[in-house]
Design a protein around this motif. Structure first.
Motif, short mmCIF file in Angstrom:
data_model
loop_
_atom_site.label_atom_id
_atom_site.label_comp_id
_atom_site.label_asym_id
_atom_site.label_seq_id
_atom_site.Cartn_x
_atom_site.Cartn_y
_atom_site.Cartn_z
N THR B 19 -15.63 10.31 -26.38
CA THR B 19 -15.16 11.68 -26.60
C THR B 19 -14.01 12.00 -25.66
O THR B 19 -12.98 12.54 -26.07
N LEU B 20 -14.19 11.60 -24.41
CA LEU B 20 -13.15 11.82 -23.41
C LEU B 20 -11.87 11.09 -23.79
O LEU B 20 -10.76 11.61 -23.68
N ARG B 21 -12.05 9.86 -24.29
CA ARG B 21 -10.90 9.08 -24.74
C ARG B 21 -10.17 9.80 -25.86
O ARG B 21 -8.96 9.94 -25.83
N GLU B 22 -10.93 10.25 -26.85
CA GLU B 22 -10.33 10.93 -27.99
C GLU B 22 -9.59 12.19 -27.53
O GLU B 22 -8.52 12.51 -28.02
N PHE B 23 -10.22 12.88 -26.58
CA PHE B 23 -9.63 14.12 -26.08
C PHE B 23 -8.31 13.83 -25.36
O PHE B 23 -7.29 14.45 -25.61
N ARG B 24 -8.36 12.81 -24.47
CA ARG B 24 -7.16 12.45 -23.71
C ARG B 24 -6.05 12.00 -24.65
O ARG B 24 -4.90 12.35 -24.49
N VAL B 25 -6.46 11.17 -25.63
CA VAL B 25 -5.47 10.60 -26.52
C VAL B 25 -4.84 11.68 -27.40
O VAL B 25 -3.65 11.67 -27.64
N GLY B 82 -13.36 19.74 -37.06
CA GLY B 82 -14.43 18.74 -36.90
C GLY B 82 -14.44 17.78 -38.07
O GLY B 82 -14.41 16.56 -37.90
N LEU B 83 -14.44 18.32 -39.28
CA LEU B 83 -14.49 17.47 -40.46
C LEU B 83 -13.23 16.63 -40.60
O LEU B 83 -13.30 15.43 -40.86
N SER B 84 -12.06 17.25 -40.40
CA SER B 84 -10.83 16.48 -40.64
C SER B 84 -10.65 15.35 -39.66
O SER B 84 -10.00 14.37 -39.97
N SER B 85 -11.21 15.49 -38.45
CA SER B 85 -11.06 14.36 -37.52
C SER B 85 -12.23 13.39 -37.62
O SER B 85 -12.07 12.19 -37.41
N ALA B 86 -13.42 13.89 -37.96
CA ALA B 86 -14.59 13.00 -37.98
C ALA B 86 -14.64 12.13 -39.23
O ALA B 86 -15.05 10.97 -39.16
N ILE B 87 -14.20 12.65 -40.35
CA ILE B 87 -14.33 11.88 -41.59
C ILE B 87 -13.51 10.59 -41.56
O ILE B 87 -14.01 9.54 -41.93
N PRO B 88 -12.24 10.62 -41.11
CA PRO B 88 -11.53 9.34 -41.05
C PRO B 88 -11.80 8.53 -39.79
O PRO B 88 -11.20 7.48 -39.59
N SER B 89 -12.69 9.00 -38.90
CA SER B 89 -12.83 8.37 -37.58
C SER B 89 -13.25 6.90 -37.66
O SER B 89 -12.78 6.08 -36.89
N VAL B 90 -14.14 6.56 -38.59
CA VAL B 90 -14.58 5.17 -38.68
C VAL B 90 -13.45 4.31 -39.24
O VAL B 90 -13.11 3.26 -38.70
N ALA B 91 -12.85 4.79 -40.32
CA ALA B 91 -11.78 4.01 -40.96
C ALA B 91 -10.59 3.85 -40.03
O ALA B 91 -9.93 2.81 -40.03
N VAL B 106 -21.20 6.91 -33.24
CA VAL B 106 -20.51 7.39 -32.04
C VAL B 106 -19.12 7.92 -32.41
O VAL B 106 -18.67 8.93 -31.87
N LEU B 107 -18.48 7.27 -33.38
CA LEU B 107 -17.09 7.65 -33.71
C LEU B 107 -17.01 9.06 -34.30
O LEU B 107 -16.29 9.90 -33.76
N PRO B 108 -17.74 9.37 -35.39
CA PRO B 108 -17.65 10.75 -35.89
C PRO B 108 -18.20 11.78 -34.90
O PRO B 108 -17.63 12.87 -34.77
N ILE B 109 -19.26 11.42 -34.17
CA ILE B 109 -19.83 12.40 -33.24
C ILE B 109 -18.80 12.73 -32.15
O ILE B 109 -18.61 13.89 -31.78
N ALA B 110 -18.09 11.70 -31.66
CA ALA B 110 -17.10 11.95 -30.62
C ALA B 110 -15.96 12.82 -31.15
O ALA B 110 -15.46 13.69 -30.43
N GLY B 113 -17.11 16.14 -31.06
CA GLY B 113 -17.15 16.56 -29.67
C GLY B 113 -15.81 17.09 -29.19
O GLY B 113 -15.74 18.10 -28.48
N VAL B 114 -14.72 16.42 -29.60
CA VAL B 114 -13.39 16.88 -29.21
C VAL B 114 -13.11 18.25 -29.83
O VAL B 114 -12.59 19.16 -29.16
N SER B 115 -13.50 18.42 -31.10
CA SER B 115 -13.31 19.72 -31.75
C SER B 115 -14.10 20.80 -31.02
O SER B 115 -13.68 21.96 -30.96
N LEU B 116 -15.24 20.38 -30.48
CA LEU B 116 -16.07 21.34 -29.75
C LEU B 116 -15.38 21.77 -28.45
O LEU B 116 -15.47 22.94 -28.05
N ILE B 117 -14.69 20.84 -27.82
CA ILE B 117 -13.95 21.21 -26.60
C ILE B 117 -12.87 22.24 -26.96
O ILE B 117 -12.73 23.27 -26.30
N ASP B 118 -12.14 21.96 -28.06
CA ASP B 118 -11.14 22.92 -28.53
C ASP B 118 -11.79 24.27 -28.81
O ASP B 118 -11.22 25.33 -28.52
N PHE B 119 -12.97 24.21 -29.40
CA PHE B 119 -13.69 25.43 -29.76
C PHE B 119 -14.02 26.25 -28.51
O PHE B 119 -13.87 27.48 -28.49
#
Lengths: 415, 260
Positions: B19-25, B82-91, B106-110, B113-119
């Motif tokens: 999640t931290l990685r996704e957030f930083r990136v 949340g949906l727009s980032s989690a749905i393609p996260s695995v692919a 872990v991928l969609p949940i993270a 998680g990033v959307s939750l930080i924004d929230f």
């Protein structure tokens, strides 16, 4: 104690890769409904009823030709993919080095990537913290830990990735050909580390084309052929079997006898007759006659085969085949075009060939020489030599196998 | 399934790191960084205020329109982002999925998680707005985290389901934005459910996102518990989707690596 096992496992892949659209799938589904054939014709078995048990402390080398199913074995053991049939079981922590640095993100620093990759392999942050110093020291990148890895050279990248994977304290370490990367000194450092891990009791399964690595590193080798275990035992014996198949494949490749395929397939488990009749050595030399193991790409190479034979062979010919380090056959030539009298094998003799310029892309190559029968699938003797083509491996403009000769012409048309 | 959940629990630090990685990136090469989490809803708030409050004059029960619409956007953005980032996260991480074994959820949940930080960042702005407009807040607002929890369950369930489909059929790339856009208008975000003619209002009951937005508003603005039947329906809906999504995802997971 068995630490990992594949029990009657079958893994089926589809030709042509993944289906990309829903529409196609609906089409396939509909046609299946009507035709009732449960198996799509475009599938193949990467592994077919494959069983393998790896014991604690084993160092197993898995060998076989490209496409034999070696990497599939690793992916199943790693839990990256699941089989269509059969069971896969592993005990303890499994770490897979299938592609070094697969979990790295270019924007993150070296240190951040260490934590992330260790976590991917199942370590907690405390566990990573405990080995962080070792990882950094091993990688030799102390000064670059806070730099984003996108600024790393490819060599630095690989060093860090290997350092992480080697320090996760896995019970089972799966390695896929990763030693083929990096410079020679780093490769030997990796091998030292692997030896150390093996001696400390880590179970290792290694997929490689490097027979020398298997022989020097492993206590057991498994030959996979067409998705099944073809040989399993001491590296020496299994590598012998591998080479025997290699020669049978050669007979198929050369395709000089129409009935060869039939004879060979009926002969699959037998050693090709008389394969030690000719004892031979092969050397690669330069124009001046000096034996060399590295050449520039535009240099002419002279190949010398020196042999002694237990008998004279009237209907013989010589086949030369060059393979790249990853096993790809680059080319094969033979002297079948010469009159039989010129290719006959005497009790002792030399055969020379002037090759090139081959214009090969920098890499390591193996030159194989085989004396075979002109009419029958018999190999009388074989030898090989390794040579390198100078230059840096993997440069962007060195895609492919060889440099093509090319003369450009451009013209402006019209006014 | 309990073994799989235990494995997920064992991967909680991976989850945190990822999640931290996704957030930083996400914000690493953006000049304004995490400020985008605030700019987005604020700009939307200004635009909708101009159009619907100043020009069209939609009634909002005495709540200042900017606040009213911001509360809707707050809830909606968590859902949509949340949906727009989690749905393609695995692919999007196929090179990793095909080479490293780890619990794929872990991928969609993270991503969620990033959307939750924004929230959370956008919520802080919301609190500032409430203070600026001198809106009275009651104790009911303390129940808001429960609403967010239900909302997260719904987002996760849909994400697990859709991301497993997305790995195989990229049709979702076109479908998801379309559905989100339709849902944006079918959810009382820039309008109040009271603006809807009574005979159609009952239909909104079936839209769990509408119920969640309404729950936000009744807790924050009116110090009032949302209708229990609606809450019950929404909670059950979210849990069913979550369980279904998880089961489907875990069944499909073993073949993800083959679909590169």
């Amino acid at each position: 104690m068995v630490i990992a096992s594949l029990d009657h496992v079958s893994k089926i892949y589809r030709f042509g890769g993944r289906r990309t659209s829903l529409r196609e799938d609906i089409g396939i589904g509909a046609s299946r409904l009507f035709r009732r054939n449960s198996h799509a014709p475009d599938t193949f078995y990467a592994l077919n009823d494959f069983s393998l048990a790896v014991s604690q402390g084993d160092a197993v080398g898995i060998i076989g030709h490209n496409g034999a199913g070696k990497s599939t074995v690793l992916k199943l053991l790693a839990g990256i993919t699941t089989p269509e049939r059969g069971r896969v079981t592993t005990e303890g922590r499994v770490a897979a080095m299938i592609e070094l640095g697969a979990g790295f993100h270019p924007e993150l620093s070296g240190r951040q990537n260490i934590y992330l990759n260790s976590a991917l392999m199942g370590l907690s942050n405390e566990e990573t913290g405990a080995v962080l110093g070792d990882i950094i020291t091993f990688s030799g990148l102390e000064r670059f830990m806070d730099m984003p890895v996108k600024r790393y050279s490819s060599g630095m990248y690989v060093r860090l990735a290997f350092a992480v994977a080697a320090h996760v304290r896995a019970d089972l370490l799966l390695i896929d050909e990763v030693l083929a990367v990096g410079d020679a000194s780093f490769q030997s450092k990796c091998l030292d580390k692997m030896n150390q891990l093996r001696d400390a009791g880590t179970t290792i399964v290694l997929v490689t084309h490097g027979m020398w690595t298997v022989q020097s590193f492993c206590n057991r080798a498994v030959l996979i052929r067409s998705g099944q275990v073809e040989a399993d035992g001491s590296p020496r014996d299994v590598i012998d079997t591998y080479h025997r198949y290699d020669r049978i494949d050669l007979l198929n490749d050369v395709d000089f006898v129409p009935q060869a395929a039939a004879v060979v397939s009926s002969n699959l488990n037998g050693k090709p007759a008389d394969s030690d009749v000719v004892r031979m050595q092969v050397q690669v030399r330069d124009e001046a006659g000096g034996v060399r193991d590295a050449f520039d790409t535009h240099e002419i190479m002279h190949m010398l085969v020196a042999y002694t034979s237990r008998q004279e062979i009237a209907d013989a010919m010589l086949v030369l085949r060059v393979r790249r380090s990853d096993g790809v056959a680059v080319f094969a030539v033979n002297n079948f075009g010469l009159a039989a009298e010129q290719t006959r094998i005497h009790r002792e003799g030399d055969i020379t060939a002037r090759l090139g310029p081959l214009m090969l892309v920098p890499d390591t190559y193996t030159l194989e020489a085989h004396v075979v029968d002109r009419n029958k699938p018999i190999i009388y003797g074989s030898a090989s030599a390794t040579f390198g083509i100078n230059g840096s491996i993997g440069k962007a403009d060195e895609v492919g196998v060889f440099y093509a000769n090319c003369e450009w012409a451009t013209a402006k048309v019209g006014v | 399934m309990s073994a799989q959940l235990a494995r997920l629990y064992g991967s909680r630090q991976l989850l945190a790191n990822w999640t931290l990685r996704e957030f930083r990136v996400r914000y690493s090469q953006a000049l304004l960084g995490v400020a985008w989490a605030v700019i987005q809803p604020l700009v939307m708030m200004v635009i909708t205020t101009v159009i619907f409050s100043t020009l069209l004059r939609l009634p909002t029960h005495g709540i200042p329109y900017p606040l009213y619409v911001y509360s809707g956007l707050l809830a909606w953005n968590l859902f949509a982002a949340g949906l727009s980032s989690a749905i393609p996260s695995v692919a999007d991480n196929m090179s990793l999925v095909s080479k490293v074994a780890f619990p794929r959820e872990v991928l969609p949940i993270a991503s969620i998680g990033v959307s939750l930080i924004d929230f959370v960042v956008a919520s802080i702005i919301f609190v500032a707005l409430l203070i600026a407009f001198q809106t009275p807040i009651g104790l009911a607002v303390l129940l808001l985290p429960l609403v967010v929890l239900v909302q997260l369950a719904l987002i996760l369930g849909v994400s697990l389901l859709a991301s497993a489909v997305h790995v195989r059929y990229r049709d979702t790339r076109f479908l998801v934005p379309l559905v989100l856009q339709a849902l944006f208008f079918l959810t009382p975000i820039f309008y109040s459910i009271e603006n809807i003619p009574a005979e159609y209002r009952a239909l909104f009951f079936f839209n769990p996102v509408a119920n969640i937005v309404e729950a936000y508003r009744s807790l924050v603005f009116f110090n009032r518990l949302p209708d229990l039947a609606t809450v019950g329906y929404t909670v059950i809906f979210a849990l069913v989707v979550l369980v279904l999504g998880y089961v489907v995802f875990k069944r499909a997971e073993g073949k993800f690596a083959d679909l590169v």
